[in-house]
Motif scaffolding. Sequence first.
Motif, mmCIF file in Angstrom:
data_model
loop_
_atom_site.group_PDB
_atom_site.id
_atom_site.type_symbol
_atom_site.label_atom_id
_atom_site.label_comp_id
_atom_site.label_asym_id
_atom_site.label_seq_id
_atom_site.Cartn_x
_atom_site.Cartn_y
_atom_site.Cartn_z
ATOM 1 N N MET A 149 0.931 -1.141 -0.087
ATOM 2 C CA MET A 149 -0.105 0.107 -0.145
ATOM 3 C C MET A 149 0.943 1.308 -0.009
ATOM 4 O O MET A 149 0.494 2.162 -0.778
ATOM 5 C CB MET A 149 -1.057 0.006 1.086
ATOM 6 C CG MET A 149 -2.188 -0.960 1.166
ATOM 7 S SD MET A 149 -3.287 -1.021 2.571
ATOM 8 C CE MET A 149 -4.031 0.579 2.281
ATOM 9 N N PHE A 150 2.036 1.254 0.726
ATOM 10 C CA PHE A 150 2.683 2.434 1.049
ATOM 11 C C PHE A 150 3.809 2.651 0.482
ATOM 12 O O PHE A 150 4.616 3.757 0.659
ATOM 13 C CB PHE A 150 2.706 2.765 2.565
ATOM 14 C CG PHE A 150 1.114 2.880 3.259
ATOM 15 C CD1 PHE A 150 0.380 3.784 2.893
ATOM 16 C CD2 PHE A 150 0.538 1.840 3.947
ATOM 17 C CE1 PHE A 150 -0.973 3.988 3.187
ATOM 18 C CE2 PHE A 150 -0.541 1.899 4.540
ATOM 19 C CZ PHE A 150 -1.403 2.842 4.228
ATOM 20 N N GLY A 151 4.632 1.455 -0.159
ATOM 21 C CA GLY A 151 5.814 1.542 -0.638
ATOM 22 C C GLY A 151 6.930 0.645 -0.178
ATOM 23 O O GLY A 151 6.785 0.345 0.960
ATOM 24 N N GLN A 152 7.716 0.300 -0.918
ATOM 25 C CA GLN A 152 8.883 -0.535 -0.607
ATOM 26 C C GLN A 152 9.814 -0.010 0.675
ATOM 27 O O GLN A 152 10.249 1.492 0.235
ATOM 28 C CB GLN A 152 9.753 -1.122 -1.492
ATOM 29 C CG GLN A 152 8.961 -1.714 -2.711
ATOM 30 C CD GLN A 152 9.786 -2.054 -3.972
ATOM 31 O OE1 GLN A 152 10.162 -1.160 -4.336
ATOM 32 N NE2 GLN A 152 9.687 -3.091 -4.283
ATOM 33 N N THR A 153 10.260 -0.478 1.629
ATOM 34 C CA THR A 153 11.105 -0.178 2.677
ATOM 35 C C THR A 153 12.486 0.293 1.905
ATOM 36 O O THR A 153 12.953 -0.571 0.904
ATOM 37 C CB THR A 153 11.375 -1.000 3.602
ATOM 38 O OG1 THR A 153 10.215 -1.432 4.356
ATOM 39 C CG2 THR A 153 12.448 -0.574 4.608
ATOM 40 N N THR A 154 12.930 1.416 1.819
ATOM 41 C CA THR A 154 14.012 2.010 1.086
ATOM 42 C C THR A 154 14.929 2.732 2.085
ATOM 43 O O THR A 154 14.855 3.513 2.825
ATOM 44 C CB THR A 154 13.608 3.035 0.127
ATOM 45 O OG1 THR A 154 12.486 2.452 -0.822
ATOM 46 C CG2 THR A 154 14.698 3.372 -0.671
ATOM 47 N N TYR A 155 16.339 2.252 1.778
ATOM 48 C CA TYR A 155 17.474 3.022 2.185
ATOM 49 C C TYR A 155 18.383 3.721 1.176
ATOM 50 O O TYR A 155 18.301 3.223 -0.120
ATOM 51 C CB TYR A 155 18.569 2.069 2.968
ATOM 52 C CG TYR A 155 17.931 1.475 4.217
ATOM 53 C CD1 TYR A 155 18.006 2.090 5.451
ATOM 54 C CD2 TYR A 155 17.000 0.142 3.875
ATOM 55 C CE1 TYR A 155 17.528 1.322 6.415
ATOM 56 C CE2 TYR A 155 16.582 -0.217 5.069
ATOM 57 C CZ TYR A 155 16.912 0.244 6.611
ATOM 58 O OH TYR A 155 16.195 -0.437 7.479
ATOM 59 N N THR A 156 18.900 4.890 1.206
ATOM 60 C CA THR A 156 19.796 5.395 0.296
ATOM 61 C C THR A 156 21.252 5.612 0.853
ATOM 62 O O THR A 156 21.317 5.883 1.959
ATOM 63 C CB THR A 156 19.416 6.888 -0.010
ATOM 64 O OG1 THR A 156 18.213 7.004 -0.481
ATOM 65 C CG2 THR A 156 20.610 7.656 -0.991
ATOM 66 N N VAL A 157 21.956 4.926 0.048
ATOM 67 C CA VAL A 157 23.828 4.752 0.591
ATOM 68 C C VAL A 157 24.337 5.542 -0.433
ATOM 69 O O VAL A 157 24.452 5.597 -1.322
ATOM 70 C CB VAL A 157 23.926 3.162 0.364
ATOM 71 C CG1 VAL A 157 25.439 2.983 0.699
ATOM 72 C CG2 VAL A 157 23.306 2.125 1.242
ATOM 73 N N SER A 158 25.057 6.384 0.294
ATOM 74 C CA SER A 158 25.932 7.252 -0.509
ATOM 75 C C SER A 158 27.610 7.330 0.046
ATOM 76 O O SER A 158 27.791 7.185 1.095
ATOM 77 C CB SER A 158 25.367 8.829 -0.061
ATOM 78 O OG SER A 158 24.107 9.019 -0.184
ATOM 79 N N ARG A 171 18.039 7.429 6.607
ATOM 80 C CA ARG A 171 17.066 6.968 7.502
ATOM 81 C C ARG A 171 16.190 6.145 6.706
ATOM 82 O O ARG A 171 16.228 6.241 5.536
ATOM 83 C CB ARG A 171 16.300 7.948 8.332
ATOM 84 C CG ARG A 171 17.008 8.484 9.553
ATOM 85 C CD ARG A 171 16.419 9.772 9.941
ATOM 86 N NE ARG A 171 15.183 9.430 10.200
ATOM 87 C CZ ARG A 171 14.171 10.245 10.932
ATOM 88 N NH1 ARG A 171 14.190 11.536 10.789
ATOM 89 N NH2 ARG A 171 12.979 9.718 11.604
ATOM 90 N N VAL A 172 15.553 5.160 6.998
ATOM 91 C CA VAL A 172 14.518 4.126 6.198
ATOM 92 C C VAL A 172 13.307 5.201 6.074
ATOM 93 O O VAL A 172 12.964 5.907 6.715
ATOM 94 C CB VAL A 172 14.381 2.981 6.871
ATOM 95 C CG1 VAL A 172 13.564 3.246 8.473
ATOM 96 C CG2 VAL A 172 13.317 1.813 6.183
ATOM 97 N N SER A 173 12.870 4.768 4.682
ATOM 98 C CA SER A 173 11.737 5.574 4.265
ATOM 99 C C SER A 173 11.055 4.813 3.473
ATOM 100 O O SER A 173 11.402 3.600 2.963
ATOM 101 C CB SER A 173 12.258 7.025 3.534
ATOM 102 O OG SER A 173 12.952 6.358 2.393
#
Length: 251
Positions: A149-158, A171-173
Motif C-alpha cells: 500500500m505505502f511503498g517498499q522499505t528504502t535506504y539510500t547509501v551514499s 534513515r529508512v523511508s
Amino acid sequence: MLRPSVVYAAGGVRSCGLLHVSPTTKDMTTGQFAENQFEQYLIDSKVEYRRISVASEPTPDFEIVLSGRRIVVEVKQIDMNPEDRRVLAEIRAKQPASYWIPNRVRGKLKHVSRQLQAAAISGVPTMVLLCNNVPLHEHGNADEILDAMFGQTTYTVSWPEDRSAPPSVSRVSAGGSRAVTRSQNTSLSAVGVLGRAGSPNRLRIYHNPFARVEMPTALFARVDAKQFTVHHEPESQLPSWREFAPNSSAG
C-alpha cells in the motif's frame, strides 16, 4: 521491504517456523475458491449480502450490509504460480527446496479502481478482499500489506569522494511501487485479508487513509475481525499498523 529466500526442509516444514506444509498438500487453484470462502464467512457471521451479477464492464463481487450500511467488496485470489508448484513438487518428493518470495499483494491492488469507482462516487465504502491460496507462504501478512500500500522499505547509501571513508546510510523511508496515494486508488476504502477457516479473527481489515469514502471501523464491531489503521511514529518516516481497539473513539 526485502523478501526472504525461504528454505524448506525435506519434510516440508518452513525453516522460520510460521507455516507447516504437508507433502500431500493439494493444489486448490480455482477461480471460485476465494469467493466461496468469503461467502461462507458471511454466512457463518450472519452478515447480509448479495453477489453482484457479472456485467460487460468490470464489477465488484459482493455487496454486504453491516449496521444498515452497504459495503462493496472485490475479491482477489492469490494462486500458486509455476515457481510455487516447482517447490511444492520438491517438497512432495521429500527434497530440500528454496525460493525467493515476491510481494504478490502489490499486483492485486494496482488495478482495482475501475471496479470500485462507481461505488465510491456514490458514497459507498469499498474493500478489496485478498484470499491466499498458496500453501507455501502467508501472502497477505501485515508487512506485505503495508509494503504494497505505502511503498517498499528504502535506504539510500551514499559514498563520499574519499573512498577510504565509510558510506553513509539514510534513515529508512517508504519508496516506490505504492498502491495507494492521495491521487491513486482513492476509490479503495480498505484492504481485507481472509484467513484460513477456523482461525481466530479470520478477517483482517487494513484501512486506506487516502480513501475517498472512509470505512467506519464501527461497522465490523460485531463480526470476527481485526482492524488496523495506519500510524506514523514521530521519529520514523515509515508508516506502521496500529490495531483499532473497540473502545477507541476512532472511526
